[in-house]
Enzyme design. Structure first.
Site, PDB file in Angstrom:
ATOM      1  N   ASP A 126      -1.528   8.138  -1.097  1.00  0.00           N
ATOM      2  CA  ASP A 126      -2.074   7.624  -2.357  1.00  0.00           C
ATOM      3  C   ASP A 126      -3.042   6.475  -2.096  1.00  0.00           C
ATOM      4  OD1 ASP A 126      -0.479   9.403  -3.785  1.00  0.00           O
ATOM      5  OD2 ASP A 126       1.161   7.966  -3.979  1.00  0.00           O
ATOM      6  N   ASP A 166       7.502   8.833  -2.186  1.00  0.00           N
ATOM      7  CA  ASP A 166       6.845   7.537  -2.396  1.00  0.00           C
ATOM      8  C   ASP A 166       7.796   6.432  -1.968  1.00  0.00           C
ATOM      9  OD1 ASP A 166       4.522   8.668  -3.530  1.00  0.00           O
ATOM     10  OD2 ASP A 166       5.478   8.789  -5.496  1.00  0.00           O
TER      11      ASP A 166
END
Length: 218
Positions: A184, A150
């Site tokens: 995401d 991420d």
């Protein structure tokens, strides 16, 4: 929307997602941050669990983190197969354009994070106090035990919450705290489209059900 166009959309998202993750993994040490704007940072973190870093072992007593990680990866693979089947079926039934786009986004995002979970443990070494190496002699973990990369962080507002707010009053709070990735974003966008445009996305299914009921009554 044709299956070819849906596949192209999936490939574009996957390429952007994986290129961004490869770049971060091979140029950033873990927790390295670049402040692009006050409200947007590039922050490298790795997620070993589900959304917001939650793990199955947090909910199931007696299960180890490694077993929980393997179970989560296998569940993701089964889920993405189901989503893929849903996409192909919707295209064959000439489903609404918005439904197919939404499913394609969810599929691409899920597949992007599965690639991390399945392969990153063996194609990279760890990023603790160092920049990871691509295809090292020994990876940081085994197959199916990789961590999701991420890097997108939007701390739009930081401050102490007013005392009158229940439970959290007086606490220091950051909005938006979670760090996420392109995959995401694709998943969230697809789910958001299904929620906001629910009637447009599923009207065809409702019509088929109504027609089936009518035929049965006849």
């Amino acid at each position: 929307m044709s299956l070819k166009k849906a596949t192209l959309l999936i490939i574009i998202i996957l390429v952007i997602d994986q290129v961004s993750k490869f770049y971060i993994k091979t140029h950033f040490a873990l927790h390295h941050r670049i402040e692009v704007f006050d409200w947007f940072h590039i922050l490298f973190v790795e997620n070993d669990g589900m959304a917001w870093g939650t793990k199955l072992s947090d909910f199931i007593a007696g299960i180890s983190d490694r077993t929980a990680k393997l179970a989560l990866t296998i569940f993701r693979i089964v889920a993405v197969i189901g989503i893929g089947y849903w996409l192909v079926t919707s295209v064959k039934k000439k489903g609404p354009h918005i439904l197919i786009v939404a499913i394609a986004l969810i599929f691409a995002g899920a597949l992007g994070n599965i690639i991390d979970s399945v392969f990153y443990g063996i194609i990279f070494d760890d990023s603790y106090s160092q920049v990871a190496t691509f295809l090292p002699e020994t990876g940081y973990d085994t197959l199916f035990h990789g961590m999701v990369v991420d890097m997108l962080h939007f701390p739009i507002w930081k401050g102490v919450l007013p005392e009158w707010i229940p439970f959290y009053g007086g606490d220091y709070f950051t909005f938006f705290e979670p760090v996420f990735n392109v995959a995401d974003m694709a998943i969230s966008s697809g789910i958001g489209m299904l929620i906001v445009f629910n009637k447009k996305a599923f009207h065809q299914d409702e019509e088929e059900i109504a027609e089936a009921v009518y035929v049965e009554k006849e």
